[in-house]
Design an enzyme around this catalytic site. Structure first.
Site, short mmCIF file in Angstrom:
data_model
loop_
_atom_site.label_atom_id
_atom_site.label_comp_id
_atom_site.label_asym_id
_atom_site.label_seq_id
_atom_site.Cartn_x
_atom_site.Cartn_y
_atom_site.Cartn_z
N GLU A 53 0.84 -1.21 0.00
CA GLU A 53 0.00 0.00 0.00
C GLU A 53 0.86 1.25 0.00
O GLU A 53 0.57 2.24 -0.68
CB GLU A 53 -0.89 0.06 1.25
N TRP A 171 17.91 -37.56 -16.56
CA TRP A 171 16.66 -36.87 -16.24
C TRP A 171 15.48 -37.71 -16.71
O TRP A 171 15.51 -38.23 -17.83
CB TRP A 171 16.59 -35.50 -16.92
#
Ligand SMILES: NC(=O)c1ccc[n+]([C@@H]2O[C@H](COP(=O)([O-])OP(=O)(O)OC[C@H]3O[C@@H](n4cnc5c(N)ncnc54)[C@H](OP(=O)(O)O)[C@@H]3O)[C@@H](O)[C@H]2O)c1
Length: 324
Positions: A53, A171
């Site tokens: 804010e 992987w």
């Protein structure tokens, strides 16, 4: 969706820019709107201050007069050493209206921020926003349950394996899925693997995306022993209540660590990356104490499904009301 709900959703999307660098403070977003146009935006700055804010009001200057402030979390009512409470800043800003997406459970604010803004003569309301709540999920988890939100990531073959029988796992998934994992790491405060994965793979667990290296999370290892240099040791899943300042914990396996977190009932979100390969190797999970199949149904709700190259990502949220 009403205009207010739409502005709050936009504010929640903006708040994502603060995560995770705002820690230990929540990642909050704020937008000032006047005559249907955004005149200023803010999000929590690195280290937690200035708050969203304050950033938006500073950017707007005098133009804030008569505007509506949308903010994801109730403005704070407590002062810090680094400036006034946001509720006081908002009260003196000249904005005409304030719409708050989520009340702050922090006992120092908890309704006092909203009350103080109203006391300053501003029309302020709490409009419960699922988007704002979701954007603050880790912060709310810490406030309500005193431990971080846990996301468990598993990279699987079609037959549900995380590695070959010889332990090789790098992987299983392709480059698009791995890049997505790095983006997920960049949103976490801490990342954890089991001691077995640390010994087998010695993973870096950093964020290897351009411009995001500074967002690499803290590295934790689940172990009965000691952590090597640069790592912190977690002696059991239940000990996440002691991970100070961590709102978002990303658990990357392996199988024993994943099983231990599920057995402890601590997994809030599952990220399943599924590669179109069969490996006949090590299963992703062991026995986590499920006594009957009926207890498994209704536990997980799919929130996202997408293709990442040749792999598929599925995201599941734990249902709070389901049987364990
Ligand atoms: N595909 C994927 O997504 C993925 C991800 C990560 C790893 N992996 C693969 O998974 C394999 C390793 O998996 P893993 O199941 O053998 O090992 P792991 O889950 O990585 O680690 C097991 C270790 O975690 C610690 N641990 C487990 N439960 C615990 C508890 N309740 N409290 C405290 N410590 C606890 C113990 O460490 P100490 O022995 O140190 O006490 C245990 O030996 C490797 O092949 C790795 O490459 C795959």
């Amino acid at each position: 969706m009403t205009d207010d709900a739409r502005w709050l959703a936009a504010t929640a999307a903006l708040a994502a820019r603060a995560r995770p660098l705002s820690r230990p403070n929540p990642a909050v977003g704020a937008i000032l709107v006047k005559e249907g146009r955004v005149i200023a935006r803010g999000w929590t700055q690195p280290g937690g201050r200035p708050h969203a804010e304050a950033v938006a009001l500073e950017a707007a200057g005098d133009a804030a007069h008569g505007a509506t402030l949308y903010v994801t979390l109730e403005p704070c009512a407590h002062r810090s050493g680094r400036g006034p409470a946001c509720a006081d800043l908002v009260g003196a800003s000249g904005v005409a209206r304030v719409v708050i997406g989520c009340m702050d459970p922090d006992p120092r604010t908890a309704g006092a921020g909203l009350a103080r803004i109203r006391d300053a003569g501003i029309a302020a309301e709490h409009l419960p926003s699922p988007a704002c709540e979701a954007s603050l999920s880790g912060y709310l988890m810490v406030r309500r349950h005193a431990h971080p939100e846990v996301t468990l990531k598993l990279a699987l073959s079609l037959d549900g394996c995380i590695a070959l029988t010889n332990g090789e796992s790098q992987w299983i998934t392709g480059p698009e899925a791995r890049a997505h994992t790095h983006a997920m790491r960049a949103k976490a405060d801490a990342i954890l693997v089991g001691g077995g994965t640390l010994r087998a793979d010695n993973p870096r667990l950093d964020v290897r995306l351009p411009g995001l290296a500074e967002r690499s999370p803290q590295r934790w290892v689940l172990t009965h022993g000691k952590a090597p240099e640069g790592w912190s040791a977690l002696p059991s899943p239940d000990a996440i209540t002691g991970m100070d300042g961590v709102q978002y914990l990303f658990v990357e396996g392996g199988a024993q660590a994943a099983t231990a977190f599920l057995a402890a009932g601590l997994v809030d979100r599952l990220l399943i990356y599924r590669a179109p390969i069969l490996v006949g190797g090590r299963p992703a999970l062991g026995d986590f104490g499920l006594a009957a199949l009926a207890g498994a149904h209704g536990k997980w709700r799919m929130s996202e499904r997408r293709q990442l190259g040749s792999d598929t990502l599925e995201v599941y949220e734990a249902s709070p009301c389901s049987p364990e």
